[in-house]
Design a protein around this motif. Structure first.
Motif, short mmCIF file in Angstrom:
data_model
loop_
_atom_site.label_atom_id
_atom_site.label_comp_id
_atom_site.label_asym_id
_atom_site.label_seq_id
_atom_site.Cartn_x
_atom_site.Cartn_y
_atom_site.Cartn_z
N HIS A 53 71.12 21.71 22.50
CA HIS A 53 71.75 20.58 22.86
C HIS A 53 70.80 19.11 22.74
CE1 HIS A 53 74.61 17.24 24.36
NE2 HIS A 53 73.48 16.96 25.33
N GLU A 54 69.39 19.49 23.36
CA GLU A 54 68.45 18.27 23.20
C GLU A 54 67.79 18.19 21.81
OE1 GLU A 54 66.20 20.51 26.11
OE2 GLU A 54 67.42 20.16 27.74
N ASN A 55 68.10 19.21 21.08
CA ASN A 55 67.43 19.10 19.60
C ASN A 55 68.69 18.83 18.62
OD1 ASN A 55 64.38 19.45 19.61
ND2 ASN A 55 65.56 20.95 21.29
N LYS A 56 69.72 18.54 19.08
CA LYS A 56 70.99 18.29 18.21
C LYS A 56 71.42 19.47 17.10
CE LYS A 56 70.67 13.13 18.32
NZ LYS A 56 69.69 13.28 19.80
N ILE A 57 71.17 20.50 17.82
CA ILE A 57 71.47 21.75 17.15
C ILE A 57 73.03 22.25 17.40
CG2 ILE A 57 71.07 24.10 16.83
CD1 ILE A 57 68.03 23.57 17.23
N LYS A 58 73.95 22.22 16.36
CA LYS A 58 75.47 22.49 16.73
C LYS A 58 75.52 24.25 17.06
CE LYS A 58 77.13 19.11 13.60
NZ LYS A 58 78.23 18.76 12.34
N HIS A 59 75.77 24.28 18.16
CA HIS A 59 76.25 25.72 18.61
C HIS A 59 77.71 25.82 19.61
CE1 HIS A 59 74.47 23.43 22.12
NE2 HIS A 59 74.73 24.71 22.86
N LYS A 60 77.85 27.10 19.85
CA LYS A 60 78.80 27.05 21.12
C LYS A 60 78.44 28.32 21.90
CE LYS A 60 83.12 26.50 20.26
NZ LYS A 60 84.34 26.49 19.77
N VAL A 61 78.60 28.41 23.21
CA VAL A 61 78.24 29.68 24.20
C VAL A 61 79.51 30.31 24.44
CG1 VAL A 61 77.44 30.55 26.31
CG2 VAL A 61 76.30 28.57 25.30
N PHE A 62 79.58 31.68 23.93
CA PHE A 62 80.85 32.25 24.03
C PHE A 62 80.87 33.27 24.82
CE2 PHE A 62 83.23 35.89 22.14
CZ PHE A 62 84.59 35.32 21.81
N ASN A 63 82.08 33.68 25.22
CA ASN A 63 82.33 34.98 26.08
C ASN A 63 83.71 35.26 25.93
OD1 ASN A 63 83.34 36.65 28.79
ND2 ASN A 63 81.18 36.76 28.53
N ILE A 64 83.82 36.78 25.84
CA ILE A 64 85.29 37.29 25.39
C ILE A 64 86.12 36.95 26.45
CG2 ILE A 64 84.89 39.63 26.58
CD1 ILE A 64 86.25 38.97 22.80
N SER A 65 86.16 36.56 27.47
CA SER A 65 86.77 36.32 28.55
C SER A 65 86.63 34.86 29.16
CB SER A 65 86.97 37.44 29.71
OG SER A 65 87.57 37.03 30.80
N SER A 66 87.75 34.40 29.64
CA SER A 66 87.54 33.09 30.51
C SER A 66 87.08 33.43 31.97
CB SER A 66 88.73 32.21 30.34
OG SER A 66 90.00 33.05 30.97
N ASP A 67 87.16 34.75 32.46
CA ASP A 67 86.71 34.93 33.70
C ASP A 67 85.29 35.11 34.07
OD1 ASP A 67 87.03 35.80 36.09
OD2 ASP A 67 87.58 37.78 35.79
N PHE A 85 86.92 31.45 19.71
CA PHE A 85 86.10 31.70 18.65
C PHE A 85 85.92 30.90 17.50
CE2 PHE A 85 84.13 34.83 15.66
CZ PHE A 85 83.40 35.73 16.31
N PRO A 86 84.81 30.37 17.37
CA PRO A 86 84.70 29.40 16.31
C PRO A 86 85.07 29.67 15.04
CG PRO A 86 82.45 30.38 16.55
CD PRO A 86 83.59 30.83 17.79
N LYS A 87 85.56 28.74 14.26
CA LYS A 87 86.04 29.14 12.84
C LYS A 87 84.72 29.36 11.79
CE LYS A 87 90.20 26.24 12.90
NZ LYS A 87 90.79 24.87 12.36
N PHE A 88 83.62 29.03 12.37
CA PHE A 88 82.49 29.15 11.22
C PHE A 88 81.31 29.16 12.04
CE2 PHE A 88 78.78 27.03 9.39
CZ PHE A 88 78.34 27.96 8.30
N PHE A 89 80.30 30.13 11.89
CA PHE A 89 79.01 30.22 12.50
C PHE A 89 78.15 30.89 11.50
CE2 PHE A 89 81.18 33.48 14.57
CZ PHE A 89 80.19 34.55 14.40
N ASP A 90 76.82 30.71 11.26
CA ASP A 90 75.94 31.21 10.45
C ASP A 90 74.81 31.97 10.98
OD1 ASP A 90 74.60 29.02 10.96
OD2 ASP A 90 74.30 28.06 8.89
N LEU A 91 74.93 32.07 12.38
CA LEU A 91 73.75 32.66 13.30
C LEU A 91 74.52 32.83 14.50
CD1 LEU A 91 70.93 33.94 13.66
CD2 LEU A 91 70.44 31.47 14.47
N ALA A 92 74.16 34.36 14.97
CA ALA A 92 74.52 34.71 16.31
C ALA A 92 73.35 35.08 17.02
CB ALA A 92 75.53 35.79 16.16
#
Length: 327
Positions: A53-67, A85-92
């Protein structure tokens, strides 16, 4: 004899640079926390999320559950963790996932993966593997990633990393903590993490339901092998009666392990329609071998596995037999 950090470190220093290179080349990053996430997985993910976030790198933190464990909601960007789940990502990036199954889904093998972890069971399933089972936590390895790449650690990032190290080391009480662990947490305090504030938020926000279900779990205690092996369990109806979450009774296992006579203990409860088994041991008893018999894994003194059955009594019988034979 004093240990040398460079000699005892299990990660090739160049791999930290390789991981950063992948991050800098990516257009969108998916940070993956493991199934039934704990503080180490979430805090490691949020430390990276703050950096991105501080370096303006687009990303998402994911968990298979909302719990998610709500006692961690004081950390920055906790509310941004999603099960969408995002529609697109090129690194996990996986954090604290001892096996690839712990991601909770099948990752496209064409997508590069950075594997941050400290479990003995990890078989280096990533494109870049930052894995060291000698470390107290995955958060400690993420700290090293920051350090060796010269990355700035903000107060929010320091707080997240401290939480992961603090929780996964059981408040610095496990043998995986060494002098370097304490050097790291000292630096995190210098960067803005507050030990007292974190301890209060982690340990003093229990639910009433927790104190209704734990007595039931403790009442289930059975001792074997002259008291050296202990078992406890939680029945499904107890959760309905008390309104407790399965995380509310996790402290019961640590309470059993506090008994001087007990050397090995395991806890069985139903989670997501399977029997979840948590194993703990003291000293030189390797419970990861027991977990491995059931396709589980973990650490030398702390491991886990699942059995695809709802019959708790049967699970106790099967796992107990393995514990007595293996340990």
């Amino acid at each position: 004899m004093k240990k040398d950090f460079i000699v005892s470190n299990k990660i090739n220093m160049s791999d930290y640079a390789k991981a950063l290179e992948l991050i800098e080349k990516s257009r969108y990053i998916l940070i993956i926390t493991h199934v039934n996430p704990d503080a180490d997985s979430i805090s490691s993910a949020l430390a990276l999320s703050n950096l991105f976030h501080e370096n303006k790198i687009k990303h998402k933190v994911f968990n298979i559950s909302s719990d998610l464990p709500q006692n961690l909601n004081f950390m920055e960007k906790f509310d941004k963790i999603t099960d969408q789940f995002p529609k697109f990502f090129d690194l996990a990036i996986s954090v604290d996932c001892g096996t690839i199954k712990r991601l909770g889904f099948e990752l496209d093998p064409e997508i590069p993966l950075i594997n941050f972890d400290h479990h003995k069971s990890n078989n280096n399933y990533g494109t870049v593997n930052l894995v060291d089972p000698m470390k107290s936590s995955t958060a400690e390895i993420v700290y090293d990633f920051f350090k060796y790449n010269g990355l700035y650690i903000t107060k929010h990032t320091a707080t997240a990393l401290y939480v992961g190290i603090y929780d996964d080391s059981l408040a610095f009480s496990l043998g995986r903590c060494d002098e370097m662990t304490f050097d790291k947490v000292n630096h995190l305090v210098e960067f803005g993490a507050s030990p007292s504030d974190i301890a209060n938020k982690m340990k003093r926000r229990d639910s009433l339901a927790k104190y209704r279900i734990i007595p039931k779990v403790l009442e289930s205690l059975e001792l074997y092998n002259e008291g050296q092996v202990a078992t406890i369990h939680a029945k499904e109806e107890w959760f309905k009666e008390t309104g407790a979450h399965n995380r509310d009774c996790e402290d019961a296992l640590n309470m059993i392990m506090s008994m001087h006579i007990v050397k090995v203990a395991f806890f069985v409860r139903i989670v997501n329609n399977v029997s979840r088994v948590s194993l703990r041991s003291k000293g030189k008893i390797d419970v990861s071998k027991v977990a491995g018999k059931f396709d589980g894994g973990g650490h030398f003194n702390a491991a886990g596995c699942t059995l695809d059955t709802l019959n708790i009594e049967n699970v106790i019988e099967i796992v107990l037999k393995e514990v007595l034979e293996t340990t």
